[in-house]
Design a protein around this motif. Structure first.
Motif, short mmCIF file in Angstrom:
data_model
loop_
_atom_site.label_atom_id
_atom_site.label_comp_id
_atom_site.label_asym_id
_atom_site.label_seq_id
_atom_site.Cartn_x
_atom_site.Cartn_y
_atom_site.Cartn_z
N GLY A 72 7.22 -14.03 10.68
CA GLY A 72 8.53 -12.95 9.81
C GLY A 72 7.65 -12.37 8.68
O GLY A 72 8.72 -11.93 7.98
N ALA A 73 6.25 -13.07 8.77
CA ALA A 73 6.26 -12.16 7.11
C ALA A 73 5.87 -10.90 7.19
O ALA A 73 5.46 -9.63 8.12
CB ALA A 73 4.30 -12.50 6.65
N ASP A 74 6.30 -10.07 5.72
CA ASP A 74 6.63 -8.05 5.50
C ASP A 74 5.97 -8.14 5.18
O ASP A 74 5.77 -7.39 4.15
CB ASP A 74 7.98 -8.19 5.92
CG ASP A 74 8.96 -8.61 5.08
OD1 ASP A 74 8.40 -8.94 3.66
OD2 ASP A 74 9.99 -8.51 5.05
N SER A 75 4.67 -8.76 3.62
CA SER A 75 4.54 -8.71 3.28
C SER A 75 3.11 -9.21 2.79
O SER A 75 3.17 -10.82 3.42
CB SER A 75 5.47 -8.52 1.68
OG SER A 75 5.05 -10.02 0.89
N LEU A 373 6.52 -4.50 9.31
CA LEU A 373 6.44 -3.14 8.89
C LEU A 373 7.74 -2.64 8.37
O LEU A 373 8.48 -1.64 7.82
CB LEU A 373 6.95 -2.31 10.25
CG LEU A 373 5.75 -1.04 9.36
CD1 LEU A 373 4.08 -1.36 9.26
CD2 LEU A 373 5.66 -0.19 10.42
N ALA A 374 7.58 -4.03 7.68
CA ALA A 374 9.55 -3.17 6.48
C ALA A 374 8.94 -2.99 5.18
O ALA A 374 9.70 -2.30 4.47
CB ALA A 374 10.55 -5.37 6.51
N HIS A 375 7.72 -3.17 5.23
CA HIS A 375 6.85 -2.80 3.28
C HIS A 375 5.76 -2.29 4.34
O HIS A 375 4.40 -2.83 4.83
CB HIS A 375 6.33 -4.14 3.06
CG HIS A 375 8.38 -4.58 2.29
ND1 HIS A 375 8.96 -3.41 1.94
CD2 HIS A 375 8.84 -5.70 2.27
CE1 HIS A 375 9.97 -4.92 1.16
NE2 HIS A 375 10.02 -5.74 1.80
N LEU A 376 4.79 -1.87 3.59
CA LEU A 376 3.76 -1.29 3.90
C LEU A 376 2.76 -1.67 2.35
O LEU A 376 3.52 -1.16 1.29
CB LEU A 376 3.03 0.41 3.78
CG LEU A 376 3.40 0.85 5.10
CD1 LEU A 376 3.66 2.30 5.50
CD2 LEU A 376 2.93 0.31 5.98
N PRO A 377 2.41 -3.38 2.26
CA PRO A 377 1.82 -3.44 1.16
C PRO A 377 1.37 -3.09 0.58
O PRO A 377 0.88 -4.38 -1.09
CB PRO A 377 2.34 -5.25 0.97
CG PRO A 377 1.81 -5.31 3.01
CD PRO A 377 1.82 -3.71 3.46
#
Length: 427
Positions: A72-75, A373-377
């Motif tokens: 679940g990591a998004d960053s 892909l909630a963020h492009l970190p």
């Protein structure tokens, strides 16, 4: 929902070093290893000249990122989830988020291409090992589409304003699916925000079709796309690879002339099994009329690029009061036309709804943005391109875990698979 104890008598703590919160990672990472992800990354990705040791243990670092994404990591900071509780004792070689960030920022565009090659080979292995994409179905659909991922700072390399009028980075994906399986990502590419939707589509599609054939799929392939991908280059790639195409077409002068020549008795009424929302008309549509005519496209190009196929036209009567003068609906009633250019071997009543199912690729975008892909970190473009490639790998692994678990999870959203199968507490 209500707490069943008084606050003074209730105390909860996660203080046992043997507890883990993501027990489903164990079989999933084992599946990744069995299908050769670490081996492929180590063999194909060579970060020569990278500083601070970023080029060492690329297999462990890539698998650490993929594992964090599955959990679940998004960053980049969220990748520390793999060092929580007893997970660090369950898995060896887990790297800290700062190390993984340095690793991603060491990528050049050539290294991203190496990682994409490893990801495509891994997807083939995953499909062969799990049966994720059935090879015996009558037809296989390859869908290509793109989306602008909004970013919130001008410092990100490549971030700019495109057709959405939002600052972002523009990524393309290609998926493969059949009537009996969920979509699987076979190719990805990150572009700058101002890039057109169809830019680079032909080369990406060529790689994707080669990957699909490498999966052992020998049945009929139909490539589906919206009007941004209507080009002689895309058609040429499809025909060279032995695939059929089904491409939406913008209604411009030559198309309007072709539609005008269709006799009124050629139209066949159809009724949708499920109503379709028409955004322009702002209403649900359950009835329409369809027909087809032969058509030669790209006649403004040199003769070698001319392509003759079927032009399938669906028309819906305009009923929106914004478009029809009050009291004169029948006199000035007009039609809205939706056009497909295709060499599909299926009859009209099958080919038209088959193309509309291309919209299922939007579910893949939703799944990606609900996870990694909630963020492009990163502020570096190539780091974000590598992140996109690994996010697609994590998506496919999650999808494979669901496929092996049950019939329900084989078609469920990846967020559901994560809640049901990955994020399971254990000791």
């Amino acid at each position: 929902m209500k707490v069943s104890h008084n606050p003074a008598t209730l105390f909860a703590a996660f203080d046992d070093p043997d507890l883990i919160t993501h027990a489903g990672l164990a079989p999933t990472i084992r599946l990744a290893e069995r299908c050769g992800l670490p081996r492929l990354v180590a063999a194909k990705v060579t970060l020569t000249g990278a500083r601070n040791g970023a080029g060492t243990a690329v297999d462990a670092k890539a698998l650490s990122i993929v594992g964090g994404m599955i959990a679940g990591a998004d960053s980049i900071d969220d990748l520390d989830v793999l060092r929580h509780g007893g997970l660090s004792r369950l898995f060896g070689g887990v790297r800290a988020p700062s190390t993984l960030g340095t690793f991603l920022r060491a990528f050049t565009w050539g290294h991203v291409r190496q990682l994409e090659s490893a990801a495509r080979a891994f997807t083939c292995n995953l499909a062969a090992h799990t049966g994720l994409v059935p090879t015996g179905d009558e037809v296989v659909f390859v869908d290509i589409d793109s989306k602008v991922k909004q970013v919130y700072g001008p410092a990100k390399q490549g971030a700019s304003f495109g057709y959405t009028r939002q600052r972002g980075l523009h990524f393309q994906i290609v998926t493969v699916k059949t009537s009996t399986c969920a979509p699987v990502i076979v190719a990805t590419r990150l572009r700058k925000g101002s890039a057109g939707s169809g830019k680079g589509a032909a080369s990406l599609l060529r790689e994707a079709l080669a990957t699909v054939r490498a999966m052992g799929i020998t049945t009929q392939i139909i490539v589906r796309a919206d009007s941004a991908y209507f080009s002689h280059k895309v058609v040429e790639v499809c025909r060279t690879a032995g695939a059929r195409f089904s491409l939406a077409v913008a209604v411009r002068k030559t198309i309007r002339e072709a539609i005008a020549g269709i006799p009124e008795d050629a139209w066949t009424p159809i009724k949708y099994a499920a109503a379709v929302w028409d955004a322009e008309e702002e209403r649900w549509i359950s009835d329409a009329e369809i027909t087809e005519v032969p058509f030669t496209a790209f006649t403004s190009k040199k003769k070698a690029f001319h392509a003759t196929a079927r032009l399938i036209v669906r028309r819906v009567k305009r009923l929106n009061p914004k478009n029809v003068p009050e009291g004169q609906a029948e006199l000035f009633g007009v039609w809205r036309h939706h056009v497909i250019f295709t060499d599909s071997p299926f009859v009209l009543a099958q080919a038209e709804p088959m193309h509309r199912e291309h919209a299922q690729v939007e579910q893949v975008f939703a799944d990606l943005e609900d996870s990694a892909l909630a963020h492009l970190p990163s502020g570096k473009f190539t780091a974000n391109a590598a992140w996109l490639t690994l996010a697609a790998t994590a998506y496919n692994l999650t999808r494979a875990a669901g496929h092996l678990a049950s019939v329900f999870h084989a078609r469920a959203r990846t967020g559901t698979i994560r809640r049901h199968l990955i994020n399971i507490p254990a000791r």
